[in-house]
Write a protein that holds these residues in place. Structure first.
Motif, mmCIF file in Angstrom:
data_model
loop_
_atom_site.group_PDB
_atom_site.id
_atom_site.type_symbol
_atom_site.label_atom_id
_atom_site.label_comp_id
_atom_site.label_asym_id
_atom_site.label_seq_id
_atom_site.Cartn_x
_atom_site.Cartn_y
_atom_site.Cartn_z
ATOM 1 N N SER A 1 0.785 -1.182 -0.029
ATOM 2 C CA SER A 1 0.027 -0.021 0.129
ATOM 3 C C SER A 1 0.693 1.275 -0.124
ATOM 4 O O SER A 1 0.486 2.494 -0.499
ATOM 5 N N ASN A 2 2.009 1.176 0.403
ATOM 6 C CA ASN A 2 3.136 2.587 0.530
ATOM 7 C C ASN A 2 4.349 1.715 0.086
ATOM 8 O O ASN A 2 5.109 1.750 0.829
ATOM 9 N N PRO A 3 4.504 1.416 -0.876
ATOM 10 C CA PRO A 3 5.783 0.700 -1.426
ATOM 11 C C PRO A 3 7.246 1.808 -1.090
ATOM 12 O O PRO A 3 6.977 3.166 -1.497
ATOM 13 N N PRO A 4 8.084 1.047 -0.748
ATOM 14 C CA PRO A 4 9.398 1.825 -0.530
ATOM 15 C C PRO A 4 9.987 2.128 -1.982
ATOM 16 O O PRO A 4 9.623 1.564 -3.109
ATOM 17 N N LEU A 5 10.916 2.873 -1.880
ATOM 18 C CA LEU A 5 11.822 3.339 -3.211
ATOM 19 C C LEU A 5 12.931 2.093 -3.379
ATOM 20 O O LEU A 5 13.342 1.791 -2.364
ATOM 21 N N VAL A 6 13.344 1.522 -4.460
ATOM 22 C CA VAL A 6 14.188 0.621 -4.358
ATOM 23 C C VAL A 6 15.328 0.896 -5.347
ATOM 24 O O VAL A 6 15.124 1.216 -6.554
ATOM 25 N N VAL A 7 16.459 0.908 -4.882
ATOM 26 C CA VAL A 7 17.919 1.198 -5.418
ATOM 27 C C VAL A 7 18.667 -0.101 -5.663
ATOM 28 O O VAL A 7 18.872 -0.918 -4.997
ATOM 29 N N ILE A 8 18.791 -0.462 -6.906
ATOM 30 C CA ILE A 8 19.632 -1.650 -7.208
ATOM 31 C C ILE A 8 21.068 -1.413 -7.214
ATOM 32 O O ILE A 8 21.467 -0.388 -7.832
ATOM 33 N N ILE A 9 21.907 -2.163 -6.456
ATOM 34 C CA ILE A 9 23.313 -2.247 -6.549
ATOM 35 C C ILE A 9 24.008 -3.361 -7.254
ATOM 36 O O ILE A 9 23.373 -4.666 -6.627
ATOM 37 N N THR A 10 24.938 -3.432 -7.745
ATOM 38 C CA THR A 10 25.388 -4.653 -8.508
ATOM 39 C C THR A 10 26.805 -4.404 -9.041
ATOM 40 O O THR A 10 27.321 -3.184 -9.226
ATOM 41 N N GLY A 11 27.580 -5.302 -8.937
ATOM 42 C CA GLY A 11 29.029 -5.221 -9.436
ATOM 43 C C GLY A 11 29.111 -5.749 -10.906
ATOM 44 O O GLY A 11 30.512 -5.686 -11.522
ATOM 45 N N TYR A 12 27.977 -6.103 -11.248
ATOM 46 C CA TYR A 12 28.059 -6.689 -12.665
ATOM 47 C C TYR A 12 27.079 -5.724 -13.804
ATOM 48 O O TYR A 12 26.270 -6.259 -14.436
ATOM 49 N N GLY A 13 27.324 -4.499 -13.964
ATOM 50 C CA GLY A 13 26.027 -3.664 -14.356
ATOM 51 C C GLY A 13 26.475 -3.753 -15.750
ATOM 52 O O GLY A 13 27.534 -3.327 -16.465
ATOM 53 N N THR A 14 25.161 -3.567 -16.699
ATOM 54 C CA THR A 14 25.298 -3.475 -18.091
ATOM 55 C C THR A 14 24.020 -2.645 -18.248
ATOM 56 O O THR A 14 23.265 -2.309 -17.504
ATOM 57 N N VAL A 15 24.103 -1.844 -19.625
ATOM 58 C CA VAL A 15 22.876 -0.842 -19.900
ATOM 59 C C VAL A 15 21.743 -1.830 -19.865
ATOM 60 O O VAL A 15 20.613 -1.199 -19.439
ATOM 61 N N GLU A 16 21.756 -3.097 -20.451
ATOM 62 C CA GLU A 16 20.607 -3.571 -20.695
ATOM 63 C C GLU A 16 19.897 -4.155 -19.315
ATOM 64 O O GLU A 16 18.727 -3.920 -18.989
ATOM 65 N N SER A 17 20.847 -4.539 -18.310
ATOM 66 C CA SER A 17 20.420 -4.625 -17.022
ATOM 67 C C SER A 17 19.673 -3.603 -16.433
ATOM 68 O O SER A 17 18.722 -3.782 -15.620
ATOM 69 N N ALA A 18 20.304 -2.366 -16.666
ATOM 70 C CA ALA A 18 19.917 -1.043 -15.998
ATOM 71 C C ALA A 18 18.572 -0.919 -16.419
ATOM 72 O O ALA A 18 17.644 -0.274 -15.483
ATOM 73 N N VAL A 19 18.417 -0.857 -17.777
ATOM 74 C CA VAL A 19 17.292 -0.552 -18.279
ATOM 75 C C VAL A 19 15.867 -1.409 -18.074
ATOM 76 O O VAL A 19 14.773 -1.187 -17.364
ATOM 77 N N LYS A 20 16.039 -2.614 -17.721
ATOM 78 C CA LYS A 20 15.092 -3.811 -17.115
ATOM 79 C C LYS A 20 14.836 -3.492 -15.876
ATOM 80 O O LYS A 20 13.795 -3.467 -15.371
ATOM 81 N N CYS A 21 15.883 -3.223 -14.917
ATOM 82 C CA CYS A 21 15.625 -2.759 -13.434
ATOM 83 C C CYS A 21 14.633 -1.841 -13.285
ATOM 84 O O CYS A 21 13.800 -1.620 -12.486
ATOM 85 N N MET A 22 14.994 -0.575 -13.983
ATOM 86 C CA MET A 22 14.091 0.862 -14.212
ATOM 87 C C MET A 22 12.723 0.374 -14.748
ATOM 88 O O MET A 22 11.639 0.983 -14.306
ATOM 89 N N GLN A 23 12.610 -0.427 -15.818
ATOM 90 C CA GLN A 23 11.226 -0.654 -16.295
ATOM 91 C C GLN A 23 10.588 -1.485 -15.366
ATOM 92 O O GLN A 23 9.370 -1.419 -15.230
ATOM 93 N N ALA A 24 11.157 -2.267 -14.448
ATOM 94 C CA ALA A 24 10.425 -3.351 -13.300
ATOM 95 C C ALA A 24 10.114 -2.326 -12.199
ATOM 96 O O ALA A 24 9.530 -2.890 -11.402
ATOM 97 N N GLY A 25 10.418 -1.060 -12.091
ATOM 98 C CA GLY A 25 10.016 -0.237 -10.980
ATOM 99 C C GLY A 25 11.126 0.201 -9.984
ATOM 100 O O GLY A 25 10.856 0.726 -9.133
ATOM 101 N N ALA A 26 12.442 0.015 -10.400
ATOM 102 C CA ALA A 26 13.575 0.409 -9.575
ATOM 103 C C ALA A 26 13.651 1.830 -9.792
ATOM 104 O O ALA A 26 13.459 2.524 -10.759
ATOM 105 N N PHE A 27 13.817 2.390 -8.401
ATOM 106 C CA PHE A 27 14.097 4.133 -8.543
ATOM 107 C C PHE A 27 15.350 4.431 -9.077
ATOM 108 O O PHE A 27 15.358 5.526 -9.887
ATOM 109 N N ASP A 28 16.381 3.632 -8.753
ATOM 110 C CA ASP A 28 17.804 3.907 -9.373
ATOM 111 C C ASP A 28 18.602 2.780 -9.348
ATOM 112 O O ASP A 28 18.368 1.739 -9.099
ATOM 113 N N TYR A 29 19.671 2.981 -10.027
ATOM 114 C CA TYR A 29 20.896 1.768 -10.294
ATOM 115 C C TYR A 29 22.035 2.294 -10.260
ATOM 116 O O TYR A 29 22.561 3.397 -10.913
#
Length: 520
Positions: free
Chosen positions: A73-101
């Motif tokens: 009902s009151n969802p938190p913001l989600v920041v994805i952190i990773t050591g294997y970042g790519t443009v494709e994975s960043a785009v997928k995370c943002m499309q899934a609802g991540a606040f930042d990457y």
């Protein structure tokens, strides 16, 4: 602060501890875990504002958490952190609802920027949600009278400052429009403008409305909620009809004005805010202080810069100007072409005393627009104005603010001049109600001479007392109902068939007239 509780989900202990230490230094409440299962357990028990989530975890993929939190009902913001970042994975995370990457390794300055971004975003969302549920006052100050020109000049001078402003005036004079102008011309015009109608919120809820509450603070508090002061952080808050708040809330409000800090209901964390306060009242607060109905220290905190809004009857030349403006506005609203006013309609507008001020004029014109034919002017009959009684004695008022030093055209170093005594309406001035003259009773008839042969006929006694005015009858009925309910206003309002707010306003008027109120 719209950002308080943070959850860190990362299987690397060094990353967790470093991030946790940095956030704790900023006084956030932080919890760190290493698996999805532990994160789910914490999320089921507590509310969080921000999540730092690693992608590769021992029991799954961190992005799975995005779908789970989105259903809250009151969802938190989600920041994805990773050591294997790519443009494709960043785009997928943002499309899934991540606040930042962000990508490991990250610096402390990156986290600082992200926290500020998340905090601003959270407050913006809360403010937009609040404004979407509130009706806002729109419009501008219209008029060319001396009082209005002076009022506009005062607004121009005080608006750019940080001074607390107390706007005084009768009901319907446009106090909220003045508050809007102060906000629009201020340095905080791009920040939130939050309005609180103190008279419309029940006494049991107003503290929560002001300062917010924590989850479980009382029955029905199923989640944490930010108060109006918190939503207004960085901007302006309007406390409409400030005289209606209870002594308990007055004491807490005083602390906010002095220290700019408070605690939510049911919480123990001190929250600091930066807000400019504007308050309105239709009462003479100086007299309320003398009667013990309003705290003196709070009055002086609010009365830094008082502004007097003149009643419509004192704004010479403004009635017709406002009426024409309203007729065009309501013509567009109701799909009609209104061709001005007839001469006798203008005369009726100018002669009416307008006890309800601009609000009464506005309602009158809307009704007239509905009744008038499209393409025709508004006639006198469309206005529905009735002449006032000629035997009404106008209340005598010495001063608008209760001060004794108002002798010139202006007073108090730039405040609008005090208007003259109102004609037929006490309103803000706390004047005695008008008295109606009654015809003198006829002299008593001389007693008839007794007749010896017949006993005198018995007749029922007749009273020469004049009938009571309707408002006096209403007052006696309301007070007797209150006495029967032992001062229970909610029960009395139900028996009388009126709202609790109407009853509260009636009681306030009777109290100002010196009446004893049952239950007080």
């Amino acid at each position: 602060m719209s950002l308080e509780r943070i959850l860190i989900l990362d299987d690397e202990l060094v990353i967790r501890k470093a991030l946790e230490e940095q956030l704790r230094r900023k006084r956030f409440s932080v919890c760190s875990v290493g698996t999805l299962g532990e994160a789910d357990e914490h999320l089921s028990k507590d509310e969080y504002d921000l999540l730092f989530v690693d992608v590769h975890l021992p029991d799954g993929n961190g992005t799975e958490l995005l779908e789970r939190v989105s259903s809250m009902s009151n969802p938190p913001l989600v920041v994805i952190i990773t050591g294997y970042g790519t443009v494709e994975s960043a785009v997928k995370c943002m499309q899934a609802g991540a606040f930042d990457y962000i990508i490991k390794p990250f610096s402390s300055s990156q986290i600082d920027v992200l926290i500020k971004k998340a905090r601003d975003y959270r407050q913006l969302v809360k403010v937009n949600q609040f404004l979407a549920s509130e009706s806002t006052v729109s419009g501008e100050l219209i008029g060319k009278s001396g009082f209005i020109n002076q009022l506009k000049d005062v607004i121009r001078k005080v608006a750019p400052t940080e001074a607390t402003v107390l706007i005084c005036g009768e009901n319907g004079t446009g106090k909220e429009l003045v508050a809007n102008e102060l906000y629009r011309c201020s340095a905080r015009k791009s920040a939130p403008f939050i309005r609180v109608n103190c008279a419309a919120i029940s006494e049991s809820l107003i503290e929560s409305e002001f300062f917010g509450h924590e989850k479980g603070a009382y029955t029905g508090a199923t989640q944490r909620r930010e108060g109006r002061f918190e939503l207004a952080d960085g901007g302006t808050i309007l406390l409409d009809e400030i005289s209606e708040i209870s002594p308990k809330v007055q004491a807490k409000l005083l602390r906010v004005l002095q220290e700019r800090e408070f605690e939510r209901v049911g919480g123990n964390k001190t929250i600091k805010v930066d807000v400019r306060v504007i308050a309105t009242t239709n009462r003479n607060l100086a007299q309320s202080v003398e009667r013990g109905q309003f705290r003196q220290d709070l009055y002086y905190r609010l009365n830094v810069f008082p502004i007097q809004v003149p009643p419509l009857r004192d704004r010479e030349g403004d009635v017709v100007l406002l009426a024409k403006n309203f007729s065009q506005s309501f013509g567009r609203k109701h799909g009609k072409q209104i061709k001005g006013f007839t001469d006798d309609a203008i005369v009726a507008l100018e002669r009416h005393p307008w006890p309800g001020n601009v609000r009464e004029l506005q309602n009158t014109i809307e009704r007239a627009v509905i009744l008038a034919e499209s393409g025709q002017p508004i006639a006198r009959g469309h206005l529905g104005l009735f002449s006032m009684p000629t035997n009404v004695a106008a209340p005598q008022v010495a001063h608008a603010y209760g001060h004794g030093e108002m002798s010139g055209p202006a007073y108090g170093g730039g405040y609008p001049a005090a208007p003259q005594a109102p004609q037929g309406n006490g309103g803000y001035y706390d004047a005695a109600p008008p008295s109606y003259s009654q015809p003198a009773p006829p002299p008593p008839m001389p007693p008839a001479a007794p007749v010896a042969s017949e006993p005198a006929a018995e007749t029922a006694p007749k009273s020469n007392a004049a009938p009571l005015p309707l408002d006096e009858i209403e007052k006696q009925h309301i007070l007797s109902t209150l006495e029967g309910t032992e001062g229970n206003r909610t029960q009395a309002a139900k028996l009388l068939g009126i709202s609790i707010r109407t009853l509260r306003n009636k009681i306030s008027a009777y109290r100002e007239d010196g009446e004893f109120i049952p239950g007080e």
